[in-house]
Design an enzyme around this catalytic site. Sequence first.
Site, mmCIF file in Angstrom:
data_model
loop_
_atom_site.group_PDB
_atom_site.id
_atom_site.type_symbol
_atom_site.label_atom_id
_atom_site.label_comp_id
_atom_site.label_asym_id
_atom_site.label_seq_id
_atom_site.Cartn_x
_atom_site.Cartn_y
_atom_site.Cartn_z
ATOM 1 N N ASP A 55 6.874 -9.287 0.318
ATOM 2 C CA ASP A 55 7.600 -8.025 0.425
ATOM 3 C C ASP A 55 7.129 -7.208 1.632
ATOM 4 O OD1 ASP A 55 8.762 -8.708 -1.964
ATOM 5 O OD2 ASP A 55 8.115 -6.925 -3.060
ATOM 6 N N HIS A 201 2.385 -9.541 -0.134
ATOM 7 C CA HIS A 201 2.892 -8.670 0.929
ATOM 8 C C HIS A 201 2.442 -9.180 2.291
ATOM 9 C CE1 HIS A 201 2.957 -6.146 -2.697
ATOM 10 N NE2 HIS A 201 3.929 -5.472 -2.114
#
Length: 244
Positions: A55, A201
Amino acid sequence: MTPAHLLRTTARIALPVLAAAYAAPVLSTYGPLRNRVMPRLSGRGRPEHVALTFDDGPDPLSTPLFLRLLDERRVHATFFLLGNQAVRAPGLVREIAAAGHEIAVHGWLHRPLLLRGPRVTHDDLARARDTVGDLTGSTPRLFRPPYGVMSTAAHLAARRLDLTPVLWTAWGEDWRARATPESVHRTVTEDLRGGGTVLLHDSDCTSAPGSWRATLGAVPRILDTCAMRGLSVGPLREHAVDQL
């Protein structure tokens, strides 16, 4: 009862009910409950496969290092991109796609959708989808809400935009300042099961500065653990084709 009094009484009853209905999907944020009763939203797929997802990118500083690592390991992943990040690094968006990774959307801005109305929610997702689609030449079909928090408006907007929401079954808590490669690997593998979806991430734009370094160090360990458990790793498009 006067009309004015009736209106006030109705409002006192109706507004909390409407607010609860709007926020009801937030229950899906609770991982154990979601994983049990919402397997599709959790990203449950083939039992011999693990979906690897990232993400908050793209980030010109960190994302290329993840791409290099994944290329070395011959692994593809799904990148949930933020629209406002994508327009700052359009070449990097195309590079992710050219490397064979799946591109999905994380919204335009990393703000909780629960605090946004139906129109703003729809416009945010549409802008992100269309921008990323224009950059890659392929319209994304998956989306993950910021913070993993859904709302009724988000579900309706996703349906109108032909986007499927996908959350996760395991995460690394890699956004924390104290995260290390060891802690990220340990946290992921505590909940890692065949058919699961891992959230990591590749950017620190909404995380502790430099936290992506812990993630980068943890990815090889996570891939090795999957291999030892006999699990293949890839993007969501290879994970549960009949479900997503």
